[in-house]
Design a protein around this motif. Structure first.
Motif, PDB file in Angstrom:
ATOM      1  N   GLY A   7       4.435  19.758  37.607  1.00  0.00           N
ATOM      2  CA  GLY A   7       4.473  20.906  37.139  1.00  0.00           C
ATOM      3  C   GLY A   7       3.336  21.490  36.502  1.00  0.00           C
ATOM      4  O   GLY A   7       2.632  21.482  36.629  1.00  0.00           O
ATOM      5  N   PHE A   8       3.621  23.314  36.727  1.00  0.00           N
ATOM      6  CA  PHE A   8       2.930  24.508  36.936  1.00  0.00           C
ATOM      7  C   PHE A   8       3.332  24.836  35.576  1.00  0.00           C
ATOM      8  O   PHE A   8       4.641  25.285  35.528  1.00  0.00           O
ATOM      9  CB  PHE A   8       3.212  25.512  37.522  1.00  0.00           C
ATOM     10  CG  PHE A   8       2.538  24.198  39.206  1.00  0.00           C
ATOM     11  CD1 PHE A   8       1.265  24.003  39.750  1.00  0.00           C
ATOM     12  CD2 PHE A   8       3.227  23.214  40.366  1.00  0.00           C
ATOM     13  CE1 PHE A   8       0.772  23.444  40.365  1.00  0.00           C
ATOM     14  CE2 PHE A   8       2.581  22.968  41.130  1.00  0.00           C
ATOM     15  CZ  PHE A   8       1.704  22.866  41.733  1.00  0.00           C
ATOM     16  N   VAL A   9       2.512  25.958  34.880  1.00  0.00           N
ATOM     17  CA  VAL A   9       3.123  26.759  33.673  1.00  0.00           C
ATOM     18  C   VAL A   9       2.084  28.166  34.055  1.00  0.00           C
ATOM     19  O   VAL A   9       0.878  28.041  34.241  1.00  0.00           O
ATOM     20  CB  VAL A   9       2.276  26.152  32.239  1.00  0.00           C
ATOM     21  CG1 VAL A   9       2.686  26.918  31.463  1.00  0.00           C
ATOM     22  CG2 VAL A   9       3.246  24.926  32.051  1.00  0.00           C
ATOM     23  N   HIS A  10       2.729  29.474  34.458  1.00  0.00           N
ATOM     24  CA  HIS A  10       2.373  30.818  34.286  1.00  0.00           C
ATOM     25  C   HIS A  10       2.105  31.017  32.831  1.00  0.00           C
ATOM     26  O   HIS A  10       2.736  31.709  32.132  1.00  0.00           O
ATOM     27  CB  HIS A  10       3.198  31.845  34.717  1.00  0.00           C
ATOM     28  CG  HIS A  10       2.464  33.264  34.881  1.00  0.00           C
ATOM     29  ND1 HIS A  10       2.565  34.019  34.156  1.00  0.00           N
ATOM     30  CD2 HIS A  10       1.329  33.725  36.043  1.00  0.00           C
ATOM     31  CE1 HIS A  10       2.168  34.743  34.988  1.00  0.00           C
ATOM     32  NE2 HIS A  10       1.301  34.742  35.871  1.00  0.00           N
ATOM     33  N   LEU A  11       0.681  31.085  32.540  1.00  0.00           N
ATOM     34  CA  LEU A  11       0.178  31.159  31.003  1.00  0.00           C
ATOM     35  C   LEU A  11       0.362  32.761  30.079  1.00  0.00           C
ATOM     36  O   LEU A  11       1.438  32.547  28.918  1.00  0.00           O
ATOM     37  CB  LEU A  11      -1.513  30.867  30.860  1.00  0.00           C
ATOM     38  CG  LEU A  11      -1.974  29.355  30.928  1.00  0.00           C
ATOM     39  CD1 LEU A  11      -3.448  29.022  31.041  1.00  0.00           C
ATOM     40  CD2 LEU A  11      -0.973  28.548  30.340  1.00  0.00           C
ATOM     41  N   GLY A  14       4.928  32.055  30.232  1.00  0.00           N
ATOM     42  CA  GLY A  14       5.118  30.710  30.237  1.00  0.00           C
ATOM     43  C   GLY A  14       5.990  29.571  30.886  1.00  0.00           C
ATOM     44  O   GLY A  14       6.719  28.708  29.895  1.00  0.00           O
ATOM     45  N   THR A  15       5.720  30.721  32.068  1.00  0.00           N
ATOM     46  CA  THR A  15       7.099  30.286  33.234  1.00  0.00           C
ATOM     47  C   THR A  15       7.277  29.471  33.590  1.00  0.00           C
ATOM     48  O   THR A  15       5.104  28.868  34.149  1.00  0.00           O
ATOM     49  CB  THR A  15       7.382  31.214  33.371  1.00  0.00           C
ATOM     50  OG1 THR A  15       6.227  31.979  34.602  1.00  0.00           O
ATOM     51  CG2 THR A  15       8.182  32.670  33.087  1.00  0.00           C
ATOM     52  N   ARG A  16       7.403  28.028  34.034  1.00  0.00           N
ATOM     53  CA  ARG A  16       7.237  26.326  33.922  1.00  0.00           C
ATOM     54  C   ARG A  16       8.243  26.794  35.717  1.00  0.00           C
ATOM     55  O   ARG A  16       8.652  27.416  35.911  1.00  0.00           O
ATOM     56  CB  ARG A  16       8.100  25.893  33.461  1.00  0.00           C
ATOM     57  CG  ARG A  16       7.101  25.706  32.123  1.00  0.00           C
ATOM     58  CD  ARG A  16       8.561  24.891  30.833  1.00  0.00           C
ATOM     59  NE  ARG A  16       7.257  24.840  30.099  1.00  0.00           N
ATOM     60  CZ  ARG A  16       6.288  24.063  29.613  1.00  0.00           C
ATOM     61  NH1 ARG A  16       5.387  23.127  30.478  1.00  0.00           N
ATOM     62  NH2 ARG A  16       5.401  24.334  28.117  1.00  0.00           N
ATOM     63  N   GLN A  17       7.298  26.224  36.739  1.00  0.00           N
ATOM     64  CA  GLN A  17       7.818  25.830  37.977  1.00  0.00           C
ATOM     65  C   GLN A  17       8.044  24.536  38.406  1.00  0.00           C
ATOM     66  O   GLN A  17       6.098  23.705  37.744  1.00  0.00           O
ATOM     67  CB  GLN A  17       7.196  26.461  39.054  1.00  0.00           C
ATOM     68  CG  GLN A  17       7.699  26.045  40.360  1.00  0.00           C
ATOM     69  CD  GLN A  17       7.079  27.316  41.417  1.00  0.00           C
ATOM     70  OE1 GLN A  17       5.916  27.917  40.802  1.00  0.00           O
ATOM     71  NE2 GLN A  17       7.547  27.826  42.666  1.00  0.00           N
ATOM     72  N   THR A  18       8.662  23.478  38.931  1.00  0.00           N
ATOM     73  CA  THR A  18       7.425  21.588  38.553  1.00  0.00           C
ATOM     74  C   THR A  18       8.291  21.804  40.564  1.00  0.00           C
ATOM     75  O   THR A  18       9.144  21.942  41.574  1.00  0.00           O
ATOM     76  CB  THR A  18       9.338  21.679  38.339  1.00  0.00           C
ATOM     77  OG1 THR A  18       8.828  22.020  36.602  1.00  0.00           O
ATOM     78  CG2 THR A  18       9.105  19.753  38.534  1.00  0.00           C
ATOM     79  N   SER A  63      13.123  30.900  35.571  1.00  0.00           N
ATOM     80  CA  SER A  63      14.668  30.153  35.338  1.00  0.00           C
ATOM     81  C   SER A  63      15.803  30.864  35.425  1.00  0.00           C
ATOM     82  O   SER A  63      16.867  30.163  35.591  1.00  0.00           O
ATOM     83  CB  SER A  63      14.710  30.595  33.328  1.00  0.00           C
ATOM     84  OG  SER A  63      14.285  31.871  33.227  1.00  0.00           O
ATOM     85  N   ARG A 191       9.524  34.005  28.141  1.00  0.00           N
ATOM     86  CA  ARG A 191      10.390  34.019  29.829  1.00  0.00           C
ATOM     87  C   ARG A 191      10.878  35.372  29.868  1.00  0.00           C
ATOM     88  O   ARG A 191      11.372  36.203  28.670  1.00  0.00           O
ATOM     89  CB  ARG A 191      11.067  33.028  30.114  1.00  0.00           C
ATOM     90  CG  ARG A 191      10.864  31.308  30.103  1.00  0.00           C
ATOM     91  CD  ARG A 191      11.891  30.703  31.085  1.00  0.00           C
ATOM     92  NE  ARG A 191      11.672  29.297  30.789  1.00  0.00           N
ATOM     93  CZ  ARG A 191      12.092  28.198  29.790  1.00  0.00           C
ATOM     94  NH1 ARG A 191      12.850  28.741  29.193  1.00  0.00           N
ATOM     95  NH2 ARG A 191      11.243  26.728  30.523  1.00  0.00           N
TER      96      ARG A 191
END
Length: 207
Positions: A7-11, A14-18, A63, A191
């Protein structure tokens, strides 16, 4: 990180990518008559396929692209009088339609200070007093207004009144324009909410 995904989080947003991994059956790497090639303890299988969830399309949040049945981009529009008399005051409202909950909306609005004078800026009904977490603005001499507003109880919006600005017309003009120079719609989880282009508001100032 787990055995099946990273998992990655764009600080900043707050967006997330898996990134998901699916292992294939391990192949023998040795010659047909030879023993299987040794594999280091803890190493990955001989063949694996990494499947990365598609990156977001330009102007859309992560998202929106990773969830089936994604919401449409938010739509914003100005509402105000087609004309106003020189020396008189008038209101212009910025309205929004969004299937996603809007938590905050920092923005910059621009107008022509030679034609219009900013009288007041206030949150609309969507950011009403009982819902508003914070609100503030600054009017600059160059015709820019920096606005910050947040919502304690975010909700979807259907042509909701987001912001109300009051201007006083200084002199007659064929077209006095008010535009959104920058805007960052933020969802309930922080987001970024994608939105369509915002057409500037134009009115005629008559003598």
């Amino acid at each position: 990180m787990s055995a099946t995904e990273v998992g990655f989080v764009h600080l900043p947003s707050g967006t997330r990518q898996t990134m998901q991994f699916s292992a294939l059956r391990e192949q023998q790497l040795a010659a047909p008559d030879g023993p299987p090639a040794p594999r280091m303890p803890g190493s990955a299988p001989a063949q694996a396929v990494a499947k990365l969830i598609p990156a977001p399309t330009p102007g859309a949040s992560l998202s929106d692209n990773s969830i089936p049945g994604k919401a449409e981009p938010a739509q914003l529009r100005w509402e105000g009088p087609a004309s106003a008399r020189a020396g008189a005051s008038f209101n212009v409202s910025l309205r929004v339609t969004s299937g996603e909950q809007i938590r905050a909306a920092p923005m910059q609005v621009r107008f022509d200070p030679a034609v219009l004078e900013s009288v007041s800026v206030r949150p609309g009904r969507y950011f009403s007093a009982e819902k508003t977490g914070s609100f503030g603005y600054r009017v600059n001499s160059d015709g820019s207004i920096f606005i910050g507003v947040s919502n304690q109880t975010p909700a979807p919006a259907s042509d909701a009144e987001m912001l109300v600005l009051t201007f006083k017309s200084i002199k007659a003009a064929a077209a006095a324009e008010i535009s959104v120079a920058s805007l960052n719609l933020q969802g309930a989880a922080g987001r970024t909410i994608a939105y369509g282009s915002v057409t500037p508001f134009k009115t005629t100032i008559v003598p």
